[in-house]
Design a protein around this motif. Structure first.
Motif, short mmCIF file in Angstrom:
data_model
loop_
_atom_site.label_atom_id
_atom_site.label_comp_id
_atom_site.label_asym_id
_atom_site.label_seq_id
_atom_site.Cartn_x
_atom_site.Cartn_y
_atom_site.Cartn_z
N ALA A 48 0.86 -1.18 0.00
CA ALA A 48 0.00 0.00 0.00
C ALA A 48 0.90 1.23 0.00
O ALA A 48 2.13 1.13 0.07
CB ALA A 48 -0.93 0.00 1.22
N ALA A 49 0.27 2.40 -0.07
CA ALA A 49 1.02 3.65 -0.05
C ALA A 49 0.27 4.68 0.78
O ALA A 49 -0.96 4.67 0.86
CB ALA A 49 1.24 4.18 -1.48
N VAL A 50 1.03 5.57 1.40
CA VAL A 50 0.51 6.78 2.03
C VAL A 50 1.24 7.94 1.37
O VAL A 50 2.47 7.93 1.28
CB VAL A 50 0.74 6.78 3.55
CG1 VAL A 50 0.29 8.11 4.16
CG2 VAL A 50 0.02 5.62 4.22
N THR A 51 0.50 8.93 0.93
CA THR A 51 1.14 9.98 0.14
C THR A 51 0.43 11.32 0.27
O THR A 51 -0.74 11.38 0.70
CB THR A 51 1.17 9.57 -1.34
OG1 THR A 51 1.87 10.58 -2.11
CG2 THR A 51 -0.23 9.42 -1.92
N THR A 52 1.13 12.36 -0.09
CA THR A 52 0.50 13.64 -0.33
C THR A 52 -0.14 13.63 -1.71
O THR A 52 -0.11 12.62 -2.43
CB THR A 52 1.54 14.77 -0.20
OG1 THR A 52 0.87 16.04 -0.35
CG2 THR A 52 2.61 14.66 -1.28
N ASP A 53 -0.70 14.75 -2.10
CA ASP A 53 -1.32 14.91 -3.42
C ASP A 53 -0.18 14.94 -4.45
O ASP A 53 0.43 15.97 -4.70
CB ASP A 53 -2.11 16.21 -3.43
CG ASP A 53 -2.77 16.51 -4.78
OD1 ASP A 53 -2.64 15.69 -5.70
OD2 ASP A 53 -3.40 17.57 -4.89
N SER A 54 0.09 13.77 -5.03
CA SER A 54 1.22 13.62 -5.94
C SER A 54 0.90 12.53 -6.95
O SER A 54 -0.19 11.94 -6.92
CB SER A 54 2.50 13.25 -5.17
OG SER A 54 2.40 11.92 -4.69
N SER A 55 1.86 12.22 -7.80
CA SER A 55 1.64 11.16 -8.78
C SER A 55 1.48 9.79 -8.14
O SER A 55 0.98 8.86 -8.77
CB SER A 55 2.80 11.12 -9.79
OG SER A 55 4.02 10.83 -9.14
N VAL A 56 1.90 9.63 -6.87
CA VAL A 56 1.85 8.32 -6.22
C VAL A 56 0.45 7.74 -6.25
O VAL A 56 0.25 6.57 -6.58
CB VAL A 56 2.38 8.42 -4.77
CG1 VAL A 56 2.06 7.13 -4.00
CG2 VAL A 56 3.87 8.68 -4.76
N CYS A 103 -4.20 3.02 -1.36
CA CYS A 103 -3.41 4.23 -1.15
C CYS A 103 -4.21 5.22 -0.31
O CYS A 103 -5.38 5.49 -0.61
CB CYS A 103 -3.03 4.87 -2.49
SG CYS A 103 -2.00 6.34 -2.35
N LEU A 104 -3.60 5.74 0.73
CA LEU A 104 -4.17 6.81 1.54
C LEU A 104 -3.53 8.12 1.10
O LEU A 104 -2.30 8.25 1.14
CB LEU A 104 -3.92 6.57 3.02
CG LEU A 104 -4.31 7.70 3.98
CD1 LEU A 104 -5.82 7.95 3.94
CD2 LEU A 104 -3.85 7.38 5.40
N THR A 105 -4.34 9.08 0.68
CA THR A 105 -3.82 10.35 0.17
C THR A 105 -4.26 11.49 1.07
O THR A 105 -5.46 11.65 1.33
CB THR A 105 -4.29 10.60 -1.27
OG1 THR A 105 -3.94 9.49 -2.08
CG2 THR A 105 -3.64 11.85 -1.84
N LEU A 106 -3.31 12.28 1.54
CA LEU A 106 -3.59 13.44 2.38
C LEU A 106 -3.59 14.68 1.49
O LEU A 106 -2.55 15.09 0.98
CB LEU A 106 -2.53 13.58 3.48
CG LEU A 106 -2.24 12.34 4.34
CD1 LEU A 106 -1.26 12.69 5.45
CD2 LEU A 106 -3.51 11.75 4.90
N PHE A 107 -4.75 15.25 1.30
CA PHE A 107 -4.88 16.43 0.44
C PHE A 107 -4.74 17.70 1.27
O PHE A 107 -4.92 17.70 2.49
CB PHE A 107 -6.23 16.42 -0.28
CG PHE A 107 -6.27 15.50 -1.46
CD1 PHE A 107 -6.01 15.97 -2.74
CD2 PHE A 107 -6.54 14.15 -1.29
CE1 PHE A 107 -6.02 15.12 -3.83
CE2 PHE A 107 -6.57 13.29 -2.38
CZ PHE A 107 -6.31 13.78 -3.65
#
Length: 399
Positions: free
Chosen positions: A286-294, A305-309
């Motif tokens: 899995a992935a945790v990411t900011t608002d990016s290409s990930v 994927c958990l994305t923090l906007f």
């Protein structure tokens, strides 16, 4: 679309991986190999950086004999037509265009579809089953005129402020978004395997239940996540190994040091290699990411994927990504409230603002990071991560 040419002989231009040596055009016989064609935003960036060497040409391009027609609808396009889809920007911007390419291929099976994008993104899309070719943008006017039709997405009437980008792209070519059922991004990753990254992550997984890609970097620095927010996840889950891309401590060496000192956190070098980057996301659970290409890549690979906007509304980006869990900060500050829609482009690249590359609220609060991304409470991050662990992955790793 914008057209540029040199102001003097021998101008060496490098732009997003493309390289040209240009001479000025001479009338009345114009050498179309010396005129560059590109999206307006890219042209503006090139002009800003090379204003003494490059000039903008203003002319009615559609009057040139053999100039391709704009594709306004797939209806009535003859079989065998050559169609050029022009889309630069970041990886995510282009990935959100891939459902449109797939729909064009479905409706126009007998045509030749070519994507014009940045050189550094090209290898991500060369194995796309719906494309015949990928070329570099900027491209010469001569290369553009080898096509019968072209698609570009700038200067259209529909606003991106309240529209998912894929829906916006579909509207630009006369397709009603509600008629397209599958809007998941397309990424053929089989040719992007890096065996060394596979081995490194395989060894790092030993003794842990899962391995999660933990990314706090974005190409737009206004979206970078502070280390204390990222640290919440390894602190709450010692049974999980977290892989942090090496670019993060390179950008924030002092702030990131405590994060990397945790026993379940490793530094992973994916910098400068799309193969390493894509392989890492493919191998991780899995992935945790900011608002990016990930998160765009994770969606294309079927990875949770958990994305923090922060500045951008997640509803405009993740609506068609079933494996992506998104959080928004609900931040109310002195100068703004989230989502504010601000970016490095809106604040700096267009020449509106001078000074350090920070959002107005960060400058007001003397913070290195956008305060909306610093404001996430621990309980919300924990709840978001628990949701992430329940997402059913749709794809298998390559190794």
């Amino acid at each position: 679309m914008m057209f540029l040419a040199a102001t003097r002989p021998g101008v060496a231009l490098k732009a997003f991986g493309a390289e040209f040596v240009l001479i000025p055009i001479r009338y009345p016989e114009v050498d179309v190999s010396q005129v560059l064609a590109m999206e307006d935003a890219l042209g503006s960036r090139i002009l800003q950086r090379n204003h003494t060497q490059i000039q903008r040409l203003r002319f009615e391009a559609h009057r040139l004999p053999g100039f391709p027609l704009p594709l306004r609808s797939p209806e009535g396009i003859p079989a065998g037509s050559r169609i050029l889809i022009i889309r630069g920007g970041g990886i995510g911007d282009v990935l959100m265009c891939t459902p449109v390419i797939r729909e064009l291929r479905r409706r126009l099976p007998g045509t030749r579809l070519t994507l014009a994008t940045f050189e550094q993104n090209g290898k991500l899309f060369r194995s796309n089953p719906d494309l015949n070719d990928v070329v570099v943008q900027p491209l010469t006017l001569g290369r553009l005129m080898a096509e019968d039709y072209f698609v570009e997405f700038t200067g259209k009437g529909r606003s991106l402020d309240d529209t998912h980008m894929t829906d916006y792209y579909l509207s630009c070519i006369g397709i009603r978004p509600e008629t397209v059922s599958d809007k998941r991004p397309v990424l053929a990753s089989k040719d992007l395997l890096d065996t060394a990254t596979c081995r490194e992550l395989g060894a790092a997984r030993a003794g842990f239940e899962r391995i999660v890609y933990l990314n706090g970097l974005a190409s737009d620095r206004l979206r970078d996540i502070p280390p204390d927010v990222l640290s919440v996840f390894p602190d709450l889950h010692p049974e999980i190994r977290f892989a942090v891309p090496a670019g993060y401590p390179e950008r924030y060496p002092e702030q990131a040091r405590p994060l990397l000192e945790r026993s379940n956190v490793m530094k992973l070098d994916t910098k400068g290699s799309l193969e390493k980057y894509i392989t890492a996301l493919s191998v991780c659970d899995a992935a945790v990411t900011t608002d990016s290409s990930v998160y765009h890549i994770a969606a294309a690979l079927g990875k949770p994927c958990l994305t923090l906007f922060g500045p951008i509304d997640p509803g405009l980006r993740t609506r068609y990504y079933p494996t992506v869990v998104s959080l928004e900060p609900r931040y109310q500050g002195k100068t703004c409230r989230s989502p504010c829609g601000k970016s490095m482009f809106s604040e700096f690249y267009n020449g509106q603002t001078d000074g350090p590359p920070l959002c107005p609220e960060a400058r007001h609060r003397l913070s290195q990071f956008s305060p909306c991304l610093s404001s996430y409470a621990k309980d919300r991050l924990s709840a978001g991560f628990r949701r992430l662990l329940t997402v059913d992955p749709k794809g298998a790793g390559p190794c």
